[in-house]
Design a protein around this motif. Structure first.
Motif, PDB file in Angstrom:
ATOM      1  N   SER A 114      69.033  39.302  63.830  1.00  0.00           N
ATOM      2  CA  SER A 114      69.703  40.270  64.694  1.00  0.00           C
ATOM      3  C   SER A 114      70.736  41.105  63.945  1.00  0.00           C
ATOM      4  O   SER A 114      71.080  42.211  64.380  1.00  0.00           O
ATOM      5  CB  SER A 114      70.363  39.571  65.886  1.00  0.00           C
ATOM      6  OG  SER A 114      71.483  38.805  65.471  1.00  0.00           O
ATOM      7  N   LEU A 115      71.212  40.593  62.812  1.00  0.00           N
ATOM      8  CA  LEU A 115      72.208  41.337  62.035  1.00  0.00           C
ATOM      9  C   LEU A 115      71.618  42.546  61.320  1.00  0.00           C
ATOM     10  O   LEU A 115      72.354  43.344  60.749  1.00  0.00           O
ATOM     11  CB  LEU A 115      72.900  40.412  61.021  1.00  0.00           C
ATOM     12  CG  LEU A 115      73.763  39.313  61.645  1.00  0.00           C
ATOM     13  CD1 LEU A 115      74.321  38.391  60.564  1.00  0.00           C
ATOM     14  CD2 LEU A 115      74.872  39.889  62.500  1.00  0.00           C
ATOM     15  N   THR A 116      70.299  42.684  61.381  1.00  0.00           N
ATOM     16  CA  THR A 116      69.684  43.890  60.812  1.00  0.00           C
ATOM     17  C   THR A 116      69.772  45.056  61.788  1.00  0.00           C
ATOM     18  O   THR A 116      69.421  46.182  61.429  1.00  0.00           O
ATOM     19  CB  THR A 116      68.207  43.632  60.440  1.00  0.00           C
ATOM     20  OG1 THR A 116      67.491  43.242  61.609  1.00  0.00           O
ATOM     21  CG2 THR A 116      68.087  42.564  59.361  1.00  0.00           C
ATOM     22  N   GLY A 117      70.263  44.766  62.987  1.00  0.00           N
ATOM     23  CA  GLY A 117      70.468  45.829  63.972  1.00  0.00           C
ATOM     24  C   GLY A 117      69.178  46.562  64.284  1.00  0.00           C
ATOM     25  O   GLY A 117      68.140  45.961  64.520  1.00  0.00           O
ATOM     26  N   GLY A 118      69.242  47.885  64.232  1.00  0.00           N
ATOM     27  CA  GLY A 118      68.091  48.713  64.560  1.00  0.00           C
ATOM     28  C   GLY A 118      67.250  49.073  63.364  1.00  0.00           C
ATOM     29  O   GLY A 118      66.561  50.094  63.372  1.00  0.00           O
ATOM     30  N   ALA A 119      67.296  48.253  62.328  1.00  0.00           N
ATOM     31  CA  ALA A 119      66.530  48.546  61.110  1.00  0.00           C
ATOM     32  C   ALA A 119      65.043  48.667  61.415  1.00  0.00           C
ATOM     33  O   ALA A 119      64.514  48.017  62.314  1.00  0.00           O
ATOM     34  CB  ALA A 119      66.755  47.453  60.071  1.00  0.00           C
ATOM     35  N   ALA A 120      64.402  49.480  60.662  1.00  0.00           N
ATOM     36  CA  ALA A 120      62.982  49.757  60.876  1.00  0.00           C
ATOM     37  C   ALA A 120      62.110  48.779  60.102  1.00  0.00           C
ATOM     38  O   ALA A 120      62.577  48.030  59.241  1.00  0.00           O
ATOM     39  CB  ALA A 120      62.675  51.184  60.415  1.00  0.00           C
ATOM     40  N   GLY A 121      60.855  48.796  60.415  1.00  0.00           N
ATOM     41  CA  GLY A 121      59.864  48.043  59.650  1.00  0.00           C
ATOM     42  C   GLY A 121      59.979  46.544  59.861  1.00  0.00           C
ATOM     43  O   GLY A 121      60.160  46.065  60.969  1.00  0.00           O
ATOM     44  N   ASN A 122      59.882  45.830  58.779  1.00  0.00           N
ATOM     45  CA  ASN A 122      59.852  44.367  58.803  1.00  0.00           C
ATOM     46  C   ASN A 122      61.220  43.725  58.595  1.00  0.00           C
ATOM     47  O   ASN A 122      61.298  42.539  58.306  1.00  0.00           O
ATOM     48  CB  ASN A 122      58.901  43.871  57.702  1.00  0.00           C
ATOM     49  CG  ASN A 122      57.469  44.243  57.977  1.00  0.00           C
ATOM     50  OD1 ASN A 122      56.957  43.985  59.047  1.00  0.00           O
ATOM     51  ND2 ASN A 122      56.822  44.861  56.997  1.00  0.00           N
ATOM     52  N   ALA A 123      62.295  44.483  58.720  1.00  0.00           N
ATOM     53  CA  ALA A 123      63.630  43.991  58.393  1.00  0.00           C
ATOM     54  C   ALA A 123      64.004  42.730  59.177  1.00  0.00           C
ATOM     55  O   ALA A 123      64.577  41.798  58.610  1.00  0.00           O
ATOM     56  CB  ALA A 123      64.676  45.076  58.622  1.00  0.00           C
ATOM     57  N   HIS A 124      63.674  42.696  60.465  1.00  0.00           N
ATOM     58  CA  HIS A 124      64.002  41.509  61.264  1.00  0.00           C
ATOM     59  C   HIS A 124      63.252  40.289  60.741  1.00  0.00           C
ATOM     60  O   HIS A 124      63.843  39.221  60.560  1.00  0.00           O
ATOM     61  CB  HIS A 124      63.671  41.744  62.746  1.00  0.00           C
ATOM     62  CG  HIS A 124      64.551  42.749  63.398  1.00  0.00           C
ATOM     63  ND1 HIS A 124      65.777  42.437  63.917  1.00  0.00           N
ATOM     64  CD2 HIS A 124      64.382  44.080  63.602  1.00  0.00           C
ATOM     65  CE1 HIS A 124      66.340  43.525  64.423  1.00  0.00           C
ATOM     66  NE2 HIS A 124      65.510  44.539  64.238  1.00  0.00           N
ATOM     67  N   ASP A 125      61.947  40.448  60.495  1.00  0.00           N
ATOM     68  CA  ASP A 125      61.141  39.342  59.982  1.00  0.00           C
ATOM     69  C   ASP A 125      61.622  38.895  58.604  1.00  0.00           C
ATOM     70  O   ASP A 125      61.656  37.704  58.315  1.00  0.00           O
ATOM     71  CB  ASP A 125      59.662  39.732  59.880  1.00  0.00           C
ATOM     72  CG  ASP A 125      58.975  39.788  61.228  1.00  0.00           C
ATOM     73  OD1 ASP A 125      59.545  39.291  62.219  1.00  0.00           O
ATOM     74  OD2 ASP A 125      57.861  40.337  61.287  1.00  0.00           O
ATOM     75  N   ILE A 126      61.965  39.833  57.763  1.00  0.00           N
ATOM     76  CA  ILE A 126      62.401  39.519  56.400  1.00  0.00           C
ATOM     77  C   ILE A 126      63.643  38.628  56.434  1.00  0.00           C
ATOM     78  O   ILE A 126      63.715  37.609  55.747  1.00  0.00           O
ATOM     79  CB  ILE A 126      62.631  40.813  55.592  1.00  0.00           C
ATOM     80  CG1 ILE A 126      61.277  41.452  55.255  1.00  0.00           C
ATOM     81  CG2 ILE A 126      63.456  40.559  54.337  1.00  0.00           C
ATOM     82  CD1 ILE A 126      61.364  42.865  54.699  1.00  0.00           C
ATOM     83  N   GLY A 127      64.624  38.988  57.257  1.00  0.00           N
ATOM     84  CA  GLY A 127      65.831  38.174  57.371  1.00  0.00           C
ATOM     85  C   GLY A 127      65.537  36.800  57.931  1.00  0.00           C
ATOM     86  O   GLY A 127      66.021  35.784  57.426  1.00  0.00           O
ATOM     87  N   GLN A 128      64.723  36.749  58.967  1.00  0.00           N
ATOM     88  CA  GLN A 128      64.391  35.480  59.613  1.00  0.00           C
ATOM     89  C   GLN A 128      63.609  34.566  58.674  1.00  0.00           C
ATOM     90  O   GLN A 128      63.894  33.385  58.570  1.00  0.00           O
ATOM     91  CB  GLN A 128      63.597  35.747  60.902  1.00  0.00           C
ATOM     92  CG  GLN A 128      63.407  34.547  61.803  1.00  0.00           C
ATOM     93  CD  GLN A 128      62.274  33.628  61.397  1.00  0.00           C
ATOM     94  OE1 GLN A 128      61.276  34.061  60.809  1.00  0.00           O
ATOM     95  NE2 GLN A 128      62.432  32.360  61.664  1.00  0.00           N
ATOM     96  N   LEU A 129      62.643  35.102  57.966  1.00  0.00           N
ATOM     97  CA  LEU A 129      61.812  34.289  57.071  1.00  0.00           C
ATOM     98  C   LEU A 129      62.604  33.768  55.873  1.00  0.00           C
ATOM     99  O   LEU A 129      62.440  32.610  55.477  1.00  0.00           O
ATOM    100  CB  LEU A 129      60.601  35.100  56.604  1.00  0.00           C
ATOM    101  CG  LEU A 129      59.568  35.411  57.685  1.00  0.00           C
ATOM    102  CD1 LEU A 129      58.587  36.474  57.201  1.00  0.00           C
ATOM    103  CD2 LEU A 129      58.843  34.144  58.127  1.00  0.00           C
ATOM    104  N   ALA A 130      63.450  34.606  55.296  1.00  0.00           N
ATOM    105  CA  ALA A 130      64.283  34.155  54.170  1.00  0.00           C
ATOM    106  C   ALA A 130      65.227  33.055  54.621  1.00  0.00           C
ATOM    107  O   ALA A 130      65.432  32.065  53.911  1.00  0.00           O
ATOM    108  CB  ALA A 130      65.058  35.335  53.588  1.00  0.00           C
ATOM    109  N   CYS A 131      65.792  33.211  55.801  1.00  0.00           N
ATOM    110  CA  CYS A 131      66.683  32.198  56.365  1.00  0.00           C
ATOM    111  C   CYS A 131      65.935  30.877  56.564  1.00  0.00           C
ATOM    112  O   CYS A 131      66.413  29.812  56.158  1.00  0.00           O
ATOM    113  CB  CYS A 131      67.248  32.708  57.698  1.00  0.00           C
ATOM    114  SG  CYS A 131      68.211  31.498  58.625  1.00  0.00           S
ATOM    115  N   ALA A 132      64.762  30.936  57.198  1.00  0.00           N
ATOM    116  CA  ALA A 132      63.988  29.721  57.462  1.00  0.00           C
ATOM    117  C   ALA A 132      63.610  29.008  56.169  1.00  0.00           C
ATOM    118  O   ALA A 132      63.724  27.779  56.078  1.00  0.00           O
ATOM    119  CB  ALA A 132      62.735  30.060  58.274  1.00  0.00           C
TER     120      ALA A 132
END
Length: 153
Positions: A114-132
């Motif tokens: 959620s800290l990627t805000g309104g970022a486009a593309g795969n930004a939400h997935d990228i943050g979540q996957l790196a975290c996991a």
């Protein structure tokens, strides 16, 4: 007044003390846990879609390692040379801790995404996957460190 301590009480105290000490002594894993940032760097040679796929592979691999560490911890506890009531207590706590970890991981990685805000593309997935990937690897190491010194029957 002199207090007598039973052999089983002394053994339990010593075993728990050694387990706690070994956890602190060996809390630095043999291989350093890759942070979210390091995971992203390791996959940064790819486009955003490739970065996402690379991190998805890292998250999947780390989930497999975590599941293996959880199974190993359960087996180690079932073979632990300790009074059955303490073995059962540890087994129940392991199940609860595994459940709590999964809840924490989902919540924490949801925050990161959620800290990627309104970022486009795969930004939400990228943050979540790196975290996991990072949290799974750290948890697997923690389980191995916590149970590796328990004496088998």
């Amino acid at each position: 007044m002199q207090r007598k301590i039973s052999v089983s009480t002394l053994t339990l105290t010593l075993t728990l003390t050694l387990a706690i000490l070994s956890t602190f002594i060996s809390s630095a894993p043999l291989a350093a846990v890759e942070s979210e940032h390091e995971s992203r760097l390791a996959c940064s040679e790819f486009s955003q879609a490739g970065l996402r796929d690379c991190l998805a592979a890292k998250a999947s691999e780390s989930e497999s390692k975590l599941e293996h560490a959880e199974r190993d911890a359960a087996v180690t506890l079932s073979r632990w040379d300790e009074d059955d009531r303490y073995v059962r207590s540890a087994q129940n706590n392991l199940v609860q801790a595994n459940r709590a970890f999964r809840h924490y991981r989902a919540t924490q990685c949801g925050l990161i995404a959620s800290l990627t805000g309104g970022a486009a593309g795969n930004a939400h997935d990228i943050g979540q996957l790196a975290c996991a990937a990072s949290l799974n690897t750290a948890r697997a190491d923690d389980l191995r460190n916590a149970t590796s010194s328990l004496p088998p029957r």
